[in-house]
Design a protein around this motif. Structure first.
Motif, PDB file in Angstrom:
ATOM      1  N   LYS A 100     -22.237 -98.113 -11.717  1.00  0.00           N
ATOM      2  CA  LYS A 100     -21.791 -99.030 -12.760  1.00  0.00           C
ATOM      3  C   LYS A 100     -22.928 -99.345 -13.736  1.00  0.00           C
ATOM      4  CE  LYS A 100     -19.237-101.881 -15.061  1.00  0.00           C
ATOM      5  NZ  LYS A 100     -18.237-101.345 -16.012  1.00  0.00           N
ATOM      6  N   LYS A 101     -24.135 -99.500 -13.210  1.00  0.00           N
ATOM      7  CA  LYS A 101     -25.284 -99.842 -14.039  1.00  0.00           C
ATOM      8  C   LYS A 101     -25.808 -98.651 -14.838  1.00  0.00           C
ATOM      9  CE  LYS A 101     -27.011-103.571 -11.038  1.00  0.00           C
ATOM     10  NZ  LYS A 101     -28.120-103.983 -10.128  1.00  0.00           N
ATOM     11  N   SER A 102     -25.714 -97.463 -14.233  1.00  0.00           N
ATOM     12  CA  SER A 102     -26.421 -96.314 -14.794  1.00  0.00           C
ATOM     13  C   SER A 102     -25.527 -95.263 -15.439  1.00  0.00           C
ATOM     14  CB  SER A 102     -27.254 -95.635 -13.694  1.00  0.00           C
ATOM     15  OG  SER A 102     -28.094 -96.561 -13.049  1.00  0.00           O
ATOM     16  N   GLU A 103     -24.208 -95.303 -15.167  1.00  0.00           N
ATOM     17  CA  GLU A 103     -23.298 -94.270 -15.678  1.00  0.00           C
ATOM     18  C   GLU A 103     -22.128 -94.941 -16.399  1.00  0.00           C
ATOM     19  OE1 GLU A 103     -23.955 -91.117 -15.498  1.00  0.00           O
ATOM     20  OE2 GLU A 103     -25.642 -91.187 -14.102  1.00  0.00           O
ATOM     21  N   PRO A 104     -22.336 -95.344 -17.648  1.00  0.00           N
ATOM     22  CA  PRO A 104     -21.304 -96.124 -18.366  1.00  0.00           C
ATOM     23  C   PRO A 104     -19.993 -95.364 -18.602  1.00  0.00           C
ATOM     24  CG  PRO A 104     -23.083 -95.469 -19.842  1.00  0.00           C
ATOM     25  CD  PRO A 104     -23.547 -95.171 -18.457  1.00  0.00           C
ATOM     26  N   ASP A 105     -20.034 -94.034 -18.598  1.00  0.00           N
ATOM     27  CA  ASP A 105     -18.820 -93.256 -18.840  1.00  0.00           C
ATOM     28  C   ASP A 105     -18.073 -92.915 -17.555  1.00  0.00           C
ATOM     29  OD1 ASP A 105     -19.264 -93.212 -21.582  1.00  0.00           O
ATOM     30  OD2 ASP A 105     -20.510 -91.409 -21.457  1.00  0.00           O
ATOM     31  N   ALA A 106     -18.633 -93.273 -16.420  1.00  0.00           N
ATOM     32  CA  ALA A 106     -18.032 -92.914 -15.136  1.00  0.00           C
ATOM     33  C   ALA A 106     -17.091 -94.000 -14.633  1.00  0.00           C
ATOM     34  CB  ALA A 106     -19.120 -92.658 -14.094  1.00  0.00           C
ATOM     35  N   ILE A 107     -16.100 -93.576 -13.850  1.00  0.00           N
ATOM     36  CA  ILE A 107     -15.282 -94.498 -13.059  1.00  0.00           C
ATOM     37  C   ILE A 107     -15.826 -94.410 -11.640  1.00  0.00           C
ATOM     38  CG2 ILE A 107     -12.975 -95.051 -12.219  1.00  0.00           C
ATOM     39  CD1 ILE A 107     -11.871 -93.463 -14.629  1.00  0.00           C
ATOM     40  N   PRO A 108     -16.473 -95.447 -11.132  1.00  0.00           N
ATOM     41  CA  PRO A 108     -17.134 -95.312  -9.833  1.00  0.00           C
ATOM     42  C   PRO A 108     -16.194 -95.017  -8.670  1.00  0.00           C
ATOM     43  CG  PRO A 108     -18.084 -97.140 -11.052  1.00  0.00           C
ATOM     44  CD  PRO A 108     -16.863 -96.694 -11.825  1.00  0.00           C
ATOM     45  N   TYR A 109     -15.005 -95.677  -8.613  1.00  0.00           N
ATOM     46  CA  TYR A 109     -14.233 -95.627  -7.362  1.00  0.00           C
ATOM     47  C   TYR A 109     -12.733 -95.704  -7.607  1.00  0.00           C
ATOM     48  CZ  TYR A 109     -12.470 -97.087  -2.763  1.00  0.00           C
ATOM     49  OH  TYR A 109     -11.765 -97.180  -1.587  1.00  0.00           O
ATOM     50  N   SER A 110     -11.992 -95.009  -6.744  1.00  0.00           N
ATOM     51  CA  SER A 110     -10.551 -95.202  -6.624  1.00  0.00           C
ATOM     52  C   SER A 110     -10.166 -94.891  -5.181  1.00  0.00           C
ATOM     53  CB  SER A 110      -9.790 -94.284  -7.582  1.00  0.00           C
ATOM     54  OG  SER A 110      -8.406 -94.514  -7.501  1.00  0.00           O
ATOM     55  N   GLY A 111      -9.246 -95.667  -4.626  1.00  0.00           N
ATOM     56  CA  GLY A 111      -8.863 -95.420  -3.236  1.00  0.00           C
ATOM     57  C   GLY A 111      -7.695 -96.267  -2.812  1.00  0.00           C
ATOM     58  N   THR A 112      -7.165 -95.937  -1.655  1.00  0.00           N
ATOM     59  CA  THR A 112      -6.013 -96.642  -1.122  1.00  0.00           C
ATOM     60  C   THR A 112      -6.260 -97.029   0.328  1.00  0.00           C
ATOM     61  OG1 THR A 112      -3.608 -96.564  -0.959  1.00  0.00           O
ATOM     62  CG2 THR A 112      -4.788 -94.589  -0.301  1.00  0.00           C
ATOM     63  N   PHE A 113      -5.380 -97.835   0.880  1.00  0.00           N
ATOM     64  CA  PHE A 113      -5.547 -98.342   2.245  1.00  0.00           C
ATOM     65  C   PHE A 113      -5.217 -97.254   3.260  1.00  0.00           C
ATOM     66  CE2 PHE A 113      -3.801-100.584   6.013  1.00  0.00           C
ATOM     67  CZ  PHE A 113      -4.944-101.281   6.371  1.00  0.00           C
ATOM     68  N   ILE A 114      -6.151 -96.977   4.144  1.00  0.00           N
ATOM     69  CA  ILE A 114      -5.973 -96.002   5.213  1.00  0.00           C
ATOM     70  C   ILE A 114      -6.061 -96.750   6.536  1.00  0.00           C
ATOM     71  CG2 ILE A 114      -6.829 -93.888   6.268  1.00  0.00           C
ATOM     72  CD1 ILE A 114      -5.753 -93.580   3.400  1.00  0.00           C
ATOM     73  N   ALA A 115      -4.947 -96.821   7.236  1.00  0.00           N
ATOM     74  CA  ALA A 115      -4.874 -97.675   8.423  1.00  0.00           C
ATOM     75  C   ALA A 115      -5.941 -97.338   9.455  1.00  0.00           C
ATOM     76  CB  ALA A 115      -3.479 -97.571   9.052  1.00  0.00           C
ATOM     77  N   ASN A 116      -6.091 -96.040   9.792  1.00  0.00           N
ATOM     78  CA  ASN A 116      -7.053 -95.730  10.850  1.00  0.00           C
ATOM     79  C   ASN A 116      -8.494 -95.838  10.370  1.00  0.00           C
ATOM     80  OD1 ASN A 116      -6.979 -93.409   9.298  1.00  0.00           O
ATOM     81  ND2 ASN A 116      -6.821 -92.006  11.031  1.00  0.00           N
ATOM     82  N   GLY A 117      -8.692 -95.980   9.072  1.00  0.00           N
ATOM     83  CA  GLY A 117     -10.021 -96.292   8.579  1.00  0.00           C
ATOM     84  C   GLY A 117     -10.407 -97.739   8.836  1.00  0.00           C
ATOM     85  N   TYR A 118      -9.407 -98.547   9.212  1.00  0.00           N
ATOM     86  CA  TYR A 118      -9.647 -99.958   9.530  1.00  0.00           C
ATOM     87  C   TYR A 118      -9.268-100.278  10.972  1.00  0.00           C
ATOM     88  CZ  TYR A 118     -10.643-100.948   4.646  1.00  0.00           C
ATOM     89  OH  TYR A 118     -11.224-100.971   3.393  1.00  0.00           O
ATOM     90  N   GLY A 119      -9.241 -99.260  11.819  1.00  0.00           N
ATOM     91  CA  GLY A 119      -9.010 -99.480  13.238  1.00  0.00           C
ATOM     92  C   GLY A 119      -7.568 -99.682  13.636  1.00  0.00           C
ATOM     93  N   LEU A 120      -6.629 -99.308  12.759  1.00  0.00           N
ATOM     94  CA  LEU A 120      -5.205 -99.422  13.059  1.00  0.00           C
ATOM     95  C   LEU A 120      -4.592 -98.032  13.189  1.00  0.00           C
ATOM     96  CD1 LEU A 120      -4.283-102.129  10.379  1.00  0.00           C
ATOM     97  CD2 LEU A 120      -4.682-102.539  12.811  1.00  0.00           C
ATOM     98  N   GLU A 121      -3.442 -97.957  13.828  1.00  0.00           N
ATOM     99  CA  GLU A 121      -2.682 -96.709  13.874  1.00  0.00           C
ATOM    100  C   GLU A 121      -1.271 -96.979  13.356  1.00  0.00           C
ATOM    101  OE1 GLU A 121      -3.655 -93.781  14.420  1.00  0.00           O
ATOM    102  OE2 GLU A 121      -5.585 -94.025  15.437  1.00  0.00           O
ATOM    103  N   GLN A 122      -0.735 -96.038  12.589  1.00  0.00           N
ATOM    104  CA  GLN A 122       0.591 -96.208  12.009  1.00  0.00           C
ATOM    105  C   GLN A 122       1.655 -95.483  12.818  1.00  0.00           C
ATOM    106  OE1 GLN A 122      -0.940 -95.447   7.656  1.00  0.00           O
ATOM    107  NE2 GLN A 122       1.062 -96.417   7.522  1.00  0.00           N
ATOM    108  N   VAL A 123       2.862 -96.057  12.847  1.00  0.00           N
ATOM    109  CA  VAL A 123       4.012 -95.360  13.417  1.00  0.00           C
ATOM    110  C   VAL A 123       5.015 -94.987  12.325  1.00  0.00           C
ATOM    111  CG1 VAL A 123       3.788 -96.421  15.690  1.00  0.00           C
ATOM    112  CG2 VAL A 123       5.234 -97.514  13.963  1.00  0.00           C
ATOM    113  N   ASN A 124       4.924 -95.635  11.185  1.00  0.00           N
ATOM    114  CA  ASN A 124       5.622 -95.186   9.980  1.00  0.00           C
ATOM    115  C   ASN A 124       4.862 -95.739   8.784  1.00  0.00           C
ATOM    116  OD1 ASN A 124       6.439 -97.847   9.625  1.00  0.00           O
ATOM    117  ND2 ASN A 124       8.619 -97.440   9.793  1.00  0.00           N
ATOM    118  N   ASP A 125       5.453 -95.715   7.622  1.00  0.00           N
ATOM    119  CA  ASP A 125       4.728 -96.107   6.413  1.00  0.00           C
ATOM    120  C   ASP A 125       4.251 -97.552   6.437  1.00  0.00           C
ATOM    121  OD1 ASP A 125       4.990 -93.605   5.264  1.00  0.00           O
ATOM    122  OD2 ASP A 125       6.900 -94.099   4.317  1.00  0.00           O
ATOM    123  N   TYR A 126       4.909 -98.415   7.198  1.00  0.00           N
ATOM    124  CA  TYR A 126       4.628 -99.841   7.109  1.00  0.00           C
ATOM    125  C   TYR A 126       4.206-100.493   8.428  1.00  0.00           C
ATOM    126  CZ  TYR A 126       7.563 -98.612   3.146  1.00  0.00           C
ATOM    127  OH  TYR A 126       8.091 -97.970   2.061  1.00  0.00           O
TER     128      TYR A 126
END
Length: 501
Positions: A210-236
């Motif tokens: 953000k400080k050094s690359e004014p033309d860049a978009i640093p980040y984009s992402g979505t919620f990943i259940a097992n990335g937060y210690g959860l497991e999914q059985v369907n979408d919700y």
């Protein structure tokens, strides 16, 4: 690549995440052949009457030269096989895929093959609704090579109510989630990738960008259940693996999701996230110009960095896993036979050819040699992205291990894929499938709430102190309690049947 899958959050970047699956393979693959496949695997192979088969499938963006490829495929089928079949290709953009195919199926249109998955035009739901034919008798009789190419237990994993309604497109059979980061910024700022074990760990790098690359978009992402210690059985619905009662809860109500949206809000206010992200329909639009540095939530597979290079303005990327590898089944990319097909036997024969004849597979996946791609060697090609046919989606059509590697993919990509599959952990609830019929109304209500809130919350563009509780309130009013109770009932019965409870 989902797949294969896990259950993917259908937020703004869902389509983008699957693109890494283009480097996918199978746990047990067919032997690739460069010879024409004259066998139709049937006593009726000779003197078959000519038919036309219609094939619907998804694409990330329209390809202007599909007709050339279709003509080449049909010429190949005529000259090199006994199938006596013409093929009509019907690609549909992923952004409209559910809407278009729902209308096609509801209208009773006669067609033959259809791409389906666990993340787009849902396989289990549409199988249960009767959109597809039971493939098992056709597979046994007309597609012995295809049947043999996958272990019996994996075919079993695809069954819905005891019947088989689709064939896998031999994708990677394990799921490891993480992020892709543009290599030029990794090198420039000497980012130590070994320090990134979770999404939060990338924050100091985003601050620097953000400080050094004014033309860049640093980040984009979505919620990943097992990335937060959860497991999914369907979408919700999720559970915590440490809870051996497997108590199900809606992900919207979890502290883990709250932690995620609060982090995203903080990053949005700090300028790490594109201010218009919530309104962008196709997540690929954020990346094609090479401005997005970190994409979080991708499915990682061997050789996938090369596929992502094209989607990142031609800049090299590095895949950084943040979850362990888990067996995920094959349902992130499947091909079914429509219940309206007038020639289901021939459709099955065609699938046999596509999955065993490398020349046919490569025609569908890469187009015409000399126009849409050039060969670097017998194994690897350079795609001409400006020639009107570069779908970057071999995983749509069949077993990618029968196909070319793309320039930059390691020569051992398919071997590495198999090793990744072999190392994948089996989920505790692998094999459990939800009967969608009793919950279809609640699921439709729940999806409506998801569509209303999650793009805004997951992008960080709204204050979770206000909107998260509104989201939870609407989830509960949608019938969440009844939805959880019914799925829990089904799960408990399955656990008891399997001796796990």
């Amino acid at each position: 690549m989902k797949s294969k899958f896990g259950y993917m959050n259908k937020a703004i970047l869902a389509i983008s995440f699957t693109l890494l699956l283009s480097a996918c393979g199978a746990d047990k693959t067919t032997e690739s052949t460069t010879k024409p496949s004259n066998s139709v695997s049937s006593e009726a192979a000779e003197a078959l009457p000519e038919v036309e088969l219609v094939w619907y499938y998804g694409q990330s963006k329209a390809q202007s030269d599909v007709q050339t490829v279709e003509d080449a495929v049909n010429q190949y089928l005529k000259d090199n096989t006994k199938l006596n079949t013409k093929l009509k290709l019907k690609p549909v953009d992923f952004g409209n895929y559910d809407q278009k195919l729902n209308a096609v199926v509801a209208g009773g249109e006669a067609f033959d093959l259809i791409w389906t998955s666990n993340w787009k035009f849902n396989y289990e739901q549409n199988a249960a609704k009767g959109a597809f034919l039971d493939m098992q008798p056709l597979l046994d009789k007309y597609a012995p090579k295809l049947k043999e190419s996958i272990k019996p237990e994996y075919w079993e994993d695809l069954k819905v109510n005891g019947k088989l309604f689709a064939a896998p497109n031999y994708q990677i059979a394990s799921s490891q989630r993480g992020m892709v980061i543009q290599k030029r910024f990794i090198d420039k700022y000497k980012l130590d990738l070994s320090t990134i074990k979770s999404t939060k760990d990338v924050e100091p790098f985003l601050e620097l960008l953000k400080k050094s690359e004014p033309d860049a978009i640093p980040y984009s992402g979505t919620f990943i259940a097992n990335g937060y210690g959860l497991e999914q059985v369907n979408d919700y619905l999720v559970y915590r693996p440490s809870d051996k009662t497997f108590k199900l809860v809606d992900k919207a109500t979890t502290s883990e999701y709250k932690q995620f949206v609060e982090m995203k809000r903080d990053w949005f206010e700090k300028g790490y996230i594109n201010k218009d992200e919530a309104s962008i329909k196709n997540g690929l639009d954020l990346r094609v110009n090479g401005k997005l540095v970190v994409l979080d939530g991708v499915t990682i597979s061997p050789g996938g960095e090369q596929s992502e290079k094209k989607n990142n303005g031609g800049f090299d990327v590095v895949a950084v896993p943040i979850t362990k590898s888990q067996f995920s089944g094959f349902s992130s990319t499947l091909t079914a036979i429509s219940r309206t097909s007038k020639n289901p036997e021939r459709a099955m024969m065609l699938l046999e050819l596509v999955n065993s004849d490398s020349k046919l597979f490569n025609l569908l996946s890469f187009g015409v040699e000399g126009k849409h791609y050039t060969k670097i060697n017998d194994q690897t090609v350079k795609v001409n992205n400006d020639a009107g046919y570069a779908p970057n989606a071999a995983w749509i059509f069949g077993n990618v291990t029968n196909g070319f590697l793309v320039e930059g993919q390691p020569a051992d990509t398919w071997e590495a894929t198999k090793k990744m599959n072999d190392a994948a952990e089996m989920k505790e609830l692998q094999g459990f499938k939800i009967d969608p019929e009793p919950i279809k109304t609640w699921m439709a209500n729940r999806k409506a709430v998801e569509d209303e809130f999650t793009k805004a919350l997951d992008s960080g563009s709204v204050d979770p102190n206000v909107y998260l509780q509104q989201y939870i309130d609407k989830v509960q009013k949608s019938g969440s309690e009844q939805l959880i109770a019914e799925v829990q009932r089904q799960l408990d019965a399955w656990l008891q049947e399997k001796g796990k409870k």
